[in-house]
Design a protein around this motif. Structure first.
Motif, short mmCIF file in Angstrom:
data_model
loop_
_atom_site.label_atom_id
_atom_site.label_comp_id
_atom_site.label_asym_id
_atom_site.label_seq_id
_atom_site.Cartn_x
_atom_site.Cartn_y
_atom_site.Cartn_z
N GLY A 128 1.26 -1.07 0.39
CA GLY A 128 -0.20 -0.32 0.15
C GLY A 128 1.06 1.21 -0.46
N GLY A 129 0.71 2.58 -0.26
CA GLY A 129 1.04 3.54 -0.16
C GLY A 129 1.98 3.30 -0.85
N ASN A 130 2.90 4.28 -0.52
CA ASN A 130 4.09 4.47 -1.36
C ASN A 130 5.56 3.72 -1.37
OD1 ASN A 130 4.22 6.32 0.91
ND2 ASN A 130 6.24 7.29 -0.34
N VAL A 131 5.31 2.49 -0.77
CA VAL A 131 7.28 2.15 -0.24
C VAL A 131 6.73 0.60 -0.10
CG1 VAL A 131 7.85 1.59 2.38
CG2 VAL A 131 6.83 3.56 2.14
N THR A 132 7.97 0.24 -1.10
CA THR A 132 7.93 -1.61 -0.91
C THR A 132 9.67 -1.52 -0.84
OG1 THR A 132 7.92 -3.46 -2.17
CG2 THR A 132 8.00 -1.26 -3.13
N GLY A 133 10.77 -2.48 -0.54
CA GLY A 133 11.43 -2.84 -0.62
C GLY A 133 11.99 -4.59 -0.39
N VAL A 134 13.23 -4.82 -0.01
CA VAL A 134 13.80 -5.75 0.35
C VAL A 134 13.76 -6.15 2.76
CG1 VAL A 134 16.01 -6.89 0.26
CG2 VAL A 134 14.52 -5.79 -1.84
N SER A 135 13.24 -6.91 2.03
CA SER A 135 13.89 -7.00 3.86
C SER A 135 14.75 -8.39 4.33
CB SER A 135 12.55 -8.22 4.54
OG SER A 135 13.04 -8.71 5.63
N ASP A 136 16.18 -7.56 4.77
CA ASP A 136 17.05 -9.13 5.76
C ASP A 136 16.60 -9.90 6.48
OD1 ASP A 136 17.16 -6.74 7.12
OD2 ASP A 136 19.41 -6.81 6.59
N LEU A 137 15.49 -10.06 7.28
CA LEU A 137 15.47 -10.26 8.20
C LEU A 137 16.13 -11.27 8.31
CD1 LEU A 137 13.79 -11.23 10.94
CD2 LEU A 137 11.83 -12.32 9.70
N SER A 138 17.06 -12.09 9.61
CA SER A 138 17.78 -12.66 9.92
C SER A 138 17.22 -14.34 10.00
CB SER A 138 18.59 -11.55 10.90
OG SER A 138 19.48 -11.20 11.02
N PRO A 139 18.21 -15.09 9.19
CA PRO A 139 18.30 -16.48 10.03
C PRO A 139 18.41 -16.97 11.77
CG PRO A 139 19.95 -16.05 8.16
CD PRO A 139 19.36 -14.68 8.83
N ILE A 140 16.93 -16.45 12.51
CA ILE A 140 17.91 -16.54 13.76
C ILE A 140 18.40 -17.43 14.20
CG2 ILE A 140 16.68 -15.84 16.14
CD1 ILE A 140 18.40 -13.48 15.12
N ALA A 141 17.42 -18.52 14.03
CA ALA A 141 17.60 -19.93 14.38
C ALA A 141 19.08 -20.47 13.72
CB ALA A 141 16.21 -21.28 14.12
N GLU A 142 19.25 -20.51 12.83
CA GLU A 142 20.57 -20.43 12.48
C GLU A 142 21.76 -19.98 13.47
OE1 GLU A 142 21.11 -21.50 8.19
OE2 GLU A 142 19.49 -20.51 7.82
N HIS A 143 21.44 -18.77 13.63
CA HIS A 143 22.08 -18.33 14.32
C HIS A 143 22.56 -18.89 15.68
CE1 HIS A 143 22.32 -14.29 11.70
NE2 HIS A 143 22.87 -14.82 11.58
N VAL A 144 21.48 -19.35 16.01
CA VAL A 144 21.32 -20.13 18.03
C VAL A 144 21.81 -21.21 17.93
CG1 VAL A 144 19.83 -20.54 20.17
CG2 VAL A 144 19.60 -18.60 18.72
N ALA A 145 21.47 -21.12 16.88
CA ALA A 145 22.21 -22.83 16.02
C ALA A 145 23.99 -22.53 16.17
CB ALA A 145 21.86 -23.24 15.03
N LEU A 146 24.20 -21.42 15.14
CA LEU A 146 25.28 -20.90 16.15
C LEU A 146 26.27 -20.59 17.54
CD1 LEU A 146 26.66 -18.87 12.97
CD2 LEU A 146 27.24 -21.68 12.96
N VAL A 147 25.47 -20.68 17.79
CA VAL A 147 25.68 -19.89 19.11
C VAL A 147 26.48 -21.83 20.51
CG1 VAL A 147 25.76 -19.31 21.79
CG2 VAL A 147 25.10 -17.94 19.71
N LYS A 148 24.76 -22.59 19.76
CA LYS A 148 25.25 -24.27 20.72
C LYS A 148 26.44 -24.87 19.96
CE LYS A 148 22.56 -26.22 22.75
NZ LYS A 148 22.24 -25.79 24.47
N GLU A 149 26.85 -24.22 18.97
CA GLU A 149 28.13 -25.06 17.91
C GLU A 149 28.88 -24.59 19.04
OE1 GLU A 149 29.03 -26.86 14.02
OE2 GLU A 149 27.58 -25.59 14.16
N VAL A 150 29.44 -23.28 18.93
CA VAL A 150 30.94 -22.97 19.05
C VAL A 150 30.88 -23.10 20.72
CG1 VAL A 150 31.18 -21.95 17.16
CG2 VAL A 150 29.79 -20.69 18.97
N ALA A 151 29.81 -22.76 21.72
CA ALA A 151 29.62 -22.51 23.01
C ALA A 151 28.78 -23.76 23.53
CB ALA A 151 29.58 -21.33 23.38
#
Length: 317
Positions: A128-151
């Motif tokens: 709607g309106g005059n706005v659109t674009g591209v979102s960079d929503l992070s792959p959060i679950a994969e980031h948490v998995a990285l935390v678990k993997e390294v620590a």
């Protein structure tokens, strides 16, 4: 007959002039750091590949707000006064400033985490309106998995962010939900400006066994001070963007932000060809790469699992 020929020639001249008309694209970002700079370059290069060349038939303007929301608003108003064909704000704060400045000029945002939560669009499917674009929503679950993997022994992970950035507030909730599913508690550390990042990082020492930095423009712009605290205290640092791994974070699964910029250019081109931005669905960044930094891991007292190294798209030595 001569009059008809002249009329035809005049029509051809008008058509040629219209085709050669310069497109005006105004780009702004809340701050300069590698990820956002890569988006800017991707937008410019994507437009050039489509035949719009800066200095020829493209007036490509770029301004950074240097981390200041008030400056972002000022830049947005300045852009509106120049009447560009499209405004391209990179990051949530810049997109919000642009949207507040005009309801007429087309806006194609980039690197915005949650456009709906940020109040930029009515929905991702029908902005709607005059706005659109591209979102960079992070792959959060994969980031948490990285935390678990390294620590793997970690019980708590620090989340350092600027609560003034709407995108980071959204990411905190997503991260907390994903972390709790993996048995991790989340310890918040707030930094309202880049000068506060190191103190915020130090507040996590003794409270968390790893640190996560989201795609928060304030924190990422001062990443080196955060890396120093992580190294001094043997705290593995996982980042929300892969460009930060180049600068000293231990690892990330993220997007190639240059390619995000080129994705954004595709949307800009649709608007330049006459499509209504409010009728173009929000698109989401595609492609995720695992990038790891061996040197950073060593400095943070972490031995990277061999399986992680083998599946990495890029290993920084």
């Amino acid at each position: 007959m001569r009059r008809i020929l002249l009329t035809a020639a005049a029509s051809l001249a008008l058509m040629t002039a219209a085709t050669a008309q310069t497109a005006k694209v105004s780009v702004t970002a809340i701050v300069e750091h590698p990820a956002l700079d890569a988006v800017r370059d991707g937008v410019r290069d994507g437009l050039e590949e489509a035949g719009y060349k800066a200095g020829d038939n493209l007036e490509f303007t770029y301004e950074s707000a240097q981390g200041n929301p008030a400056t972002a608003a000022q830049i947005a108003r300045e852009f509106v006064g120049n009447s560009p064909d499209v405004i391209v704000p990179i990051s949530t704060p810049s997109a919000q400033a642009a949207a507040a400045a005009t309801r007429d000029i087309p806006i194609v945002f980039s690197a915005v985490t949650d456009p709906v939560a940020a109040g930029l669009v009515a929905s991702n499917e029908a902005p709607g309106g005059n706005v659109t674009g591209v979102s960079d929503l992070s792959p959060i679950a994969e980031h948490v998995a990285l935390v678990k993997e390294v620590a793997p022994e970690a019980e708590a992970v620090g989340f350092i962010y600027n609560p003034g950035e709407a995108n980071s507030v959204v990411l905190l909730e997503y991260f907390r939900e994903a972390a709790e599913k993996e048995g991790l508690s989340v310890v918040e550390a707030a930094a309202n400006k880049s000068a506060d990042v190191q103190a915020a990082a130090r507040s996590l020492v003794g409270k968390a066994q790893a640190i996560y930095v989201p795609t928060d423009n304030t924190i990422v712009s001062a990443l080196e001070s955060l890396v120093a605290v992580a190294e001094e205290n043997d705290l593995p640092l996982i980042s929300g963007d892969t460009d930060s791994v180049e600068r000293g974070a231990l690892a990330s699964v993220g997007f190639n932000y240059y390619e995000v910029g080129k994705q954004t250019a595709e949307v800009v081109l649709r608007v330049l060809k006459g499509e209504n931005p409010g009728e173009i669905p929000v698109t989401f960044a595609t492609g995720t790469d695992l990038v790891v930094n061996r040197k950073a891991a060593e400095a943070m007292g972490v031995t990277l699992p061999q399986a992680m190294i083998e599946r990495a798209s890029k290993v920084i030595e």
